[in-house]
Write an enzyme that holds these catalytic residues in place. Sequence first.
Site, PDB file in Angstrom:
ATOM      1  N   ASP A  29       0.872  -1.181   0.000  1.00 62.56           N
ATOM      2  CA  ASP A  29       0.000   0.000   0.000  1.00 62.56           C
ATOM      3  C   ASP A  29       0.902   1.222   0.000  1.00 62.56           C
ATOM      4  O   ASP A  29       2.111   1.125   0.241  1.00 62.56           O
ATOM      5  CB  ASP A  29      -0.898  -0.011   1.253  1.00 62.56           C
ATOM      6  CG  ASP A  29      -1.807   1.214   1.335  1.00 62.56           C
ATOM      7  OD1 ASP A  29      -2.338   1.633   0.291  1.00 62.56           O
ATOM      8  OD2 ASP A  29      -1.977   1.760   2.434  1.00 62.56           O
ATOM      9  N   TYR A  61      -0.546   8.598  -2.238  1.00 56.43           N
ATOM     10  CA  TYR A  61      -0.569   8.355  -3.677  1.00 56.43           C
ATOM     11  C   TYR A  61      -1.726   9.122  -4.322  1.00 56.43           C
ATOM     12  O   TYR A  61      -1.668   9.467  -5.500  1.00 56.43           O
ATOM     13  CB  TYR A  61      -0.804   6.868  -3.970  1.00 56.43           C
ATOM     14  CG  TYR A  61       0.385   5.940  -3.840  1.00 56.43           C
ATOM     15  CD1 TYR A  61       1.640   6.384  -3.409  1.00 56.43           C
ATOM     16  CD2 TYR A  61       0.250   4.593  -4.176  1.00 56.43           C
ATOM     17  CE1 TYR A  61       2.712   5.496  -3.305  1.00 56.43           C
ATOM     18  CE2 TYR A  61       1.316   3.709  -4.075  1.00 56.43           C
ATOM     19  CZ  TYR A  61       2.541   4.160  -3.638  1.00 56.43           C
ATOM     20  OH  TYR A  61       3.586   3.278  -3.552  1.00 56.43           O
ATOM     21  N   CYS A  92      -4.124  -1.228  -2.225  1.00 53.64           N
ATOM     22  CA  CYS A  92      -4.302   0.224  -2.328  1.00 53.64           C
ATOM     23  C   CYS A  92      -5.160   0.463  -3.565  1.00 53.64           C
ATOM     24  O   CYS A  92      -4.829  -0.017  -4.656  1.00 53.64           O
ATOM     25  CB  CYS A  92      -2.941   0.891  -2.484  1.00 53.64           C
ATOM     26  SG  CYS A  92      -3.024   2.645  -2.861  1.00 53.64           S
ATOM     27  N   ASN A  93      -6.260   1.176  -3.389  1.00 54.69           N
ATOM     28  CA  ASN A  93      -7.157   1.419  -4.524  1.00 54.69           C
ATOM     29  C   ASN A  93      -6.502   2.291  -5.587  1.00 54.69           C
ATOM     30  O   ASN A  93      -6.665   2.058  -6.777  1.00 54.69           O
ATOM     31  CB  ASN A  93      -8.435   2.084  -4.028  1.00 54.69           C
ATOM     32  CG  ASN A  93      -9.265   1.158  -3.162  1.00 54.69           C
ATOM     33  OD1 ASN A  93     -10.152   0.491  -3.660  1.00 54.69           O
ATOM     34  ND2 ASN A  93      -8.973   1.102  -1.876  1.00 54.69           N
ATOM     35  N   CYS A 216     -10.911   3.216  -0.406  1.00 53.86           N
ATOM     36  CA  CYS A 216      -9.525   3.538  -0.037  1.00 53.86           C
ATOM     37  C   CYS A 216      -9.234   2.696   1.198  1.00 53.86           C
ATOM     38  O   CYS A 216     -10.061   2.646   2.124  1.00 53.86           O
ATOM     39  CB  CYS A 216      -9.408   5.026   0.283  1.00 53.86           C
ATOM     40  SG  CYS A 216      -7.827   5.467   1.039  1.00 53.86           S
TER      41      CYS A 216
END
Length: 301
Positions: A29, A61, A92-93, A216
């Site tokens: 992530d 990010y 992590c989306n 998220c």
Amino acid sequence: MMEKSADTSSPQKLSGQARFCNAPIGIFDSGFGGLTVLKELVRLLPNEDFIFVGDSKRCPYGPRDLDEVRGFVVEICDYLISRGCKMIVIACNTATAAGLAEAQRRFAIPIVGVVHPGSRAAAHMTRSRCVGVIATEGTISSGVYEDAIHGLDAGIKVTSVATPKFVEIAEEGLQLTDGGYGVREGLSVWSAYLPLAKECLQPILAAHVDTLVLGCTHFPLIQPLIAAAVGDEVQLVSSAEETAIEVHAILLRRGELARYEGRGRIELFTTADNTADFHDMATLVLGIMIESVYHLDLAAE
Ligand code: DGL
């Protein structure tokens, strides 16, 4: 790091396939949000080994260009593959939106993200067929959730809102509180943020969704706050559990589940110089004693 307590296989006698089955699962992530996914993976697959990378040095990010994030994804996958991982979970989306397809094209092992599992859960759960998605700017601008949800049910109305403030609150909240993560009663800790949360979620409330995807991996850390802001009528979907179910299904179908009977090892890395913060957060989120968190030096800043 947790030690295997009962490794019943003699390494000398393991076939090549069995050795591969006992290889670790890589997971990463932008920071510690992905620990919510790791927690579910450990719960469902307790005898697997995991190597987790939190790219805290380059977190968040969310506001970055997706091309840049795609480079981070390739770099971290390269590292995890160099460590012999049999599978990778992009927990992590934003990284999933930016780099899942590229990583799958480049690398030979199975790589999964968190967007499809969360979308599937939401599409199955909604009755009104009005679904909300909250995520980072990067994830929302990519349109990845609309595509995934509409791939399952084109009739679902999706309302997507970028809520970058929630990443900040999650990070700040974890540092502030002794009972933030997972403690619903600890709402007083979050109540200071409630007006702000309601404001951020106004478009979601206005759309009368019955299901809200926490798009998220930081957001499950502040689930009590989000639940209080949207009310009891809205069911919250975290992709963590669904992702763990998907990982289990893939390894089972491929005959690649670990062939240990003891508990797996968890190796934690952060790209941040300060490993102590990550150690404290990992202990809080995972709810287990973590011996060490190691620093990982990645080339780019
Ligand atoms: N955990 C990341 C995600 O799931 C968000 C945090 C960030 O902006 O880096 O999208």
